[in-house]
Design an enzyme around this catalytic site. Structure first.
Site, PDB file in Angstrom:
ATOM      1  CB  ALA A  65      -0.919  -0.004   1.215  1.00 56.42           C
ATOM      2  N   GLY A 110       0.288  -5.139   0.942  1.00 56.69           N
ATOM      3  CA  GLY A 110      -0.988  -5.168   0.236  1.00 56.69           C
ATOM      4  C   GLY A 110      -0.917  -5.902  -1.092  1.00 56.69           C
ATOM      5  CD  GLU A 113      -2.822  -7.555   3.354  1.00 59.88           C
ATOM      6  OE1 GLU A 113      -3.425  -7.766   4.417  1.00 59.88           O
ATOM      7  OE2 GLU A 113      -2.402  -6.429   3.020  1.00 59.88           O
ATOM      8  CD  GLU A 133       1.711  -5.739   5.921  1.00 59.95           C
ATOM      9  OE1 GLU A 133       1.012  -5.773   4.905  1.00 59.95           O
ATOM     10  OE2 GLU A 133       2.468  -6.682   6.263  1.00 59.95           O
TER      11      GLU A 133
END
Length: 255
Positions: A65, A110, A113, A133
């Site tokens: 992200a 992300g 994911e 993260e």
């Protein structure tokens, strides 16, 4: 769409590219919005049986992200961001098409994911995977605490999430994160697609629904959203993301 490129390469197969190579295809809110709108449109295409998702260029599938966009969020904003990302990835997971992730280069945070929301994952020799993260003072917020343990098992999932190190494509294959490694993931994804589209399309849809039924009922994604948002009430999150943008090592103080 500014950050996506879509091409329908045959009657039944389409390729979607995340197109932010300058930023290693990182997922900002605008890109997530575009993916969300794209999925709403693509589900109406009854002639599309397989969707391939990849990243533009050979450096990254999606490197995570957008940290610069996230770093000043408060917990309420972080919760909404996490909810929205989860909503988008649930749409991919439950799309009535087979979704193949063709992973080129970095597949982190992300991005991993996103790959986990695909049905099949094909990697390149230079692919790198990770959930980094915790190095930023937060946790995965788009489903990894749930989907990753279902894909590779709880022990290995905890290791990747708690340590945050990257793994190469060979290890990803060994632990079941990848289905296979090839020189050209998109080309191989097309080869797999061409086999799938020769089978009964209704049967494929029903098979995906049936597999996902058991898989999805155990996902505590709403709780992940809450835990993700809680991190944004901490000084550690501010320090972790500030350190990332300043390209230095974070100094966490457990508060």
């Amino acid at each position: 769409m500014d950050n996506l490129i879509y091409e329908k390469i045959s009657n039944h197969v389409g390729v979607l590219k995340i197109n932010r190579p300058k930023y290693l295809n990182s997922l900002n809110i605008k890109t997530l919005n575009e993916i969300n709108m794209f999925l709403d449109e693509i589900k109406k295409d009854n002639d599309l049986y397989v969707l391939i998702i990849t990243g533009e260029g050979d450096k990254a599938f999606v490197a995570g992200a957008d940290i610069k966009e996230m770093k000043d969020m408060n917990s309420i904003e972080a919760m909404e961001f996490s909810k929205f990302g989860n909503k988008v990835f649930k749409k991919i997971e439950n799309l009535e098409k087979v979704v193949i992730g063709a992973v080129n280069g970095y597949c982190l945070g992300g991005g991993m994911e996103l790959a986990l929301s695909c049905d099949i994952r094909i990697g390149s020799n230079n692919s790198k995977f990770g959930q980094p993260e915790v190095s930023l003072g937060i946790i995965p917020g788009f489903g990894a605490t749930q989907r990753l343990l279902n894909v590779i098992g709880i022990g290995k999932a905890k290791e990747l999430i708690f340590i945050g190190d990257m793994i190469d494509s060979k290890e990803a294959l060994n632990i079941g994160l990848l289905n296979k490694i090839v020189d050209n993931p998109v080309e191989e994804a097309i080869n797999i697609s061409n086999k799938i589209i020769q089978k009964g399309p209704i049967a494929i849809k029903q098979a995906k629904k049936s597999v996902n039924f058991s898989y999805n009922k155990n996902l505590a994604l709403d709780y992940e959203v809450e835990c993700f948002a809680n991190c944004f009430n901490t000084e550690d999150q501010k320090e972790g993301m500030e350190a990332f943008t300043q390209k230095r090592k974070a100094e966490f103080e457990n508060r």
